[in-house]
Design an enzyme around this catalytic site. Structure first.
Site, PDB file in Angstrom:
ATOM      1  N   PHE A 143     -61.572  32.269  74.680  1.00  0.00           N
ATOM      2  CA  PHE A 143     -61.293  31.399  73.758  1.00  0.00           C
ATOM      3  C   PHE A 143     -60.707  31.981  72.541  1.00  0.00           C
ATOM      4  CE2 PHE A 143     -62.582  29.539  69.688  1.00  0.00           C
ATOM      5  CZ  PHE A 143     -62.212  28.279  69.734  1.00  0.00           C
ATOM      6  N   ASP A 228     -58.448  40.268  71.083  1.00  0.00           N
ATOM      7  CA  ASP A 228     -59.021  39.226  70.201  1.00  0.00           C
ATOM      8  C   ASP A 228     -60.291  39.696  69.907  1.00  0.00           C
ATOM      9  OD1 ASP A 228     -60.189  37.360  69.008  1.00  0.00           O
ATOM     10  OD2 ASP A 228     -59.385  35.653  70.139  1.00  0.00           O
ATOM     11  N   LYS A 257     -64.156  36.044  61.649  1.00  0.00           N
ATOM     12  CA  LYS A 257     -65.521  35.915  61.588  1.00  0.00           C
ATOM     13  C   LYS A 257     -66.314  36.747  60.816  1.00  0.00           C
ATOM     14  CE  LYS A 257     -66.393  33.017  65.447  1.00  0.00           C
ATOM     15  NZ  LYS A 257     -65.451  32.849  66.528  1.00  0.00           N
TER      16      LYS A 257
HETATM   17  C1  LIG Z   1     -64.099  32.150  66.759  1.00  0.00           C
HETATM   18  C2  LIG Z   1     -63.048  32.728  67.362  1.00  0.00           C
HETATM   19  C3  LIG Z   1     -61.884  32.417  67.218  1.00  0.00           C
HETATM   20  C4  LIG Z   1     -61.212  31.123  66.167  1.00  0.00           C
HETATM   21  O1  LIG Z   1     -61.628  31.588  65.008  1.00  0.00           O
HETATM   22  P1  LIG Z   1     -61.923  30.453  63.925  1.00  0.00           P
HETATM   23  O2  LIG Z   1     -62.109  31.553  62.740  1.00  0.00           O
HETATM   24  O3  LIG Z   1     -62.929  29.309  64.354  1.00  0.00           O
HETATM   25  O4  LIG Z   1     -60.349  29.727  63.833  1.00  0.00           O
HETATM   26  C5  LIG Z   1     -60.843  32.881  68.070  1.00  0.00           C
HETATM   27  N1  LIG Z   1     -61.004  33.936  69.012  1.00  0.00           N
HETATM   28  C6  LIG Z   1     -62.450  34.073  69.204  1.00  0.00           C
HETATM   29  C7  LIG Z   1     -62.714  35.350  70.222  1.00  0.00           C
HETATM   30  C8  LIG Z   1     -63.496  33.681  68.422  1.00  0.00           C
HETATM   31  O5  LIG Z   1     -64.671  34.027  68.551  1.00  0.00           O
END
Ligand SMILES: *Cc1c(COP(=O)(O)O)cnc(C)c1O
Length: 398
Positions: A143, A228, A257
């Site tokens: 994701f 990421d 986050k």
């Molecule tokens: C939450 C998340 C995203 C997206 O972040 P947003 O602040 O919701 O745009 C991207 N990559 C990872 C691994 C995430 O956990």
């Protein structure tokens, strides 16, 4: 003076939410009013222990005095400059992150995780043009966000298929399989996007050595390794950044986050060549790295105690592992970022039973319940969840 309205109750807010909002989220099960530390209260005054922390966001818990002070002071001093002017908090924060990372790099600030990944994506596109490379590699079930760029790298069919096809060549490989990665990452590969532990897929760590193998594969072929760490960084795993546990340095790192402790901020860090790819005018954001979010992030970084995170993580994990319950198959994850893995797809019922018992947890997958409490969660709060969990599991099987 406006008329004195009766305080809103949960049922009325659920109803109004459903009528006013697009249906993309469904109606959430609880309407929260306030919080303090790990505790939160709903609008009807019921108290919960928050074991999801706004999806691994509220690192310092709710209303942490240092965060309140930093944000209040900054908003009362200078709330916004745009990128036309610089301000000290953004410089301090970029330097602070680079110091924690320990490798020479350059920072771009965005407002969210998705935007941090968009910056990484654009850096990678520049790298691909410069070196004549054409495809991306990412992981199945990974994701990376919901905008079209980040979504094109996201390996979850359920959320991408409705919006494809995408105008880029992204090849997906099974997560954790170094052999499959090696096969996909040829000399034409621009970049590999990976989470050090997959978050939304169910808090799934890879086998030992996977990140090291990914680094070696990228080094051998000249592809960029993009970590990421939007969910995994800022102390969540007991390290400032999850990749530090593997002794691996990515070419590009994305954060969001937990960084702002609840204030919106994302960051994209480029190391080596990747930090120098954007020319003047190549990218930008009006709100990205605004003074208030930067002040919040500095307060977060000043107040995380990694030793506490490690101790609390051990206590939570051991406590859960010692529960002998037929519905609880196991526990996976790292640090204060765990999934209780269920023997049947009962996660939604566990989430509901937990809320009934006064605990907020997250039904992440049909058979996985995510726990990502504030990094300040106390031993007593962990013990309260652990001792309530068997009854919650039993309630969920009824
Ligand atoms: C939450 C998340 C995203 C997206 O972040 P947003 O602040 O919701 O745009 C991207 N990559 C990872 C691994 C995430 O956990």
């Amino acid at each position: 003076m406006s008329e004195q309205a009766a305080p809103a109750t949960q049922p009325s807010l659920f109803d109004r939410f459903e009528r006013a909002f697009m249906p993309n989220y469904g109606v959430p099960p609880v309407a929260l009013a306030r919080g303090e530390g790990t505790r939160v209260w709903d609008v009807d005054g019921r108290e919960y222990l928050d074991f999801i922390g706004g999806i691994a966001v509220t690192s310092l818990g709710h209303a942490h005095p240092a965060l309140v002070e930093a944000v209040s002071r900054q908003v009362a001093t200078l709330a916004h400059t745009s990128n036309l002017f610089l301000h000290e908090p953004e410089v301090l924060l970029a330097e602070r992150l680079l110091g924690l990372l320990g490798s020479p790099g350059r920072v771009f600030f965005a407002n969210s995780g998705t935007e941090a990944n968009e910056a990484a994506y654009k850096l990678a596109l520049k790298y691909g043009r410069r070196h004549g490379r054409g495809h991306f590699v990412a992981a199945e079930n990974g994701f990376h966000g919901r905008t079209i760029g980040a979504l094109s790298l996201t390996g979850k069919k359920a959320i991408r298929d409705e919006f494809g096809p995408f105008p880029v060549d992204v090849r997906f490989v099974p997560y954790g399989d170094a052999g499959a990665l090696k096969e996909a990452v040829t000399g034409d590969c621009i970049a590999v996007f990976l989470e050090p532990t997959q978050g939304e897929a169910g808090v799934v760590p890879p086998p030992d050595g996977y990140l090291v193998a990914a680094r070696e594969i990228c080094d051998a072929t000249g592809a960029l390794l993009v970590a990421d760490e939007i969910q995994s960084a800022i102390g969540r795993t007991g390290h400032w950044f999850a990749h530090q546990a593997d002794g691996v340095v990515p070419d590009i790192l994305t954060l969001a986050k937990g960084l702002g402790g609840g204030l919106p901020i994302g960051a994209c860090v480029g190391f080596g060549e990747a930090g120098t790819l954007f020319a003047k005018g190549d990218h930008g954001s009006t709100f990205g790295g605004n003074p208030v979010s930067c002040a919040a992030a500095l307060a977060v970084l000043d107040n995380i105690d990694l030793d506490h995170v490690k101790r609390a993580a051990r206590r939570l994990r051991t406590g859960l592992e010692e529960i002998g319950h037929p519905l609880l198959k196991g526990v996976r994850g790292r640090g204060l970022w765990l999934a209780a893995v269920l023997a049947e797809p009962a996660a939604a019922r566990v989430q509901e039973a937990a809320a009934q018992a006064g605990f907020l947890v997250n039904a992440l997958q049909p058979d996985a319940v995510r726990l990502a409490p504030p990094l300040v969660v106390t031993a007593e709060e962990i013990d309260a969840l652990v001792s309530a969990f068997p009854t919650i599991l039993t309630e969920a099987t009824r």
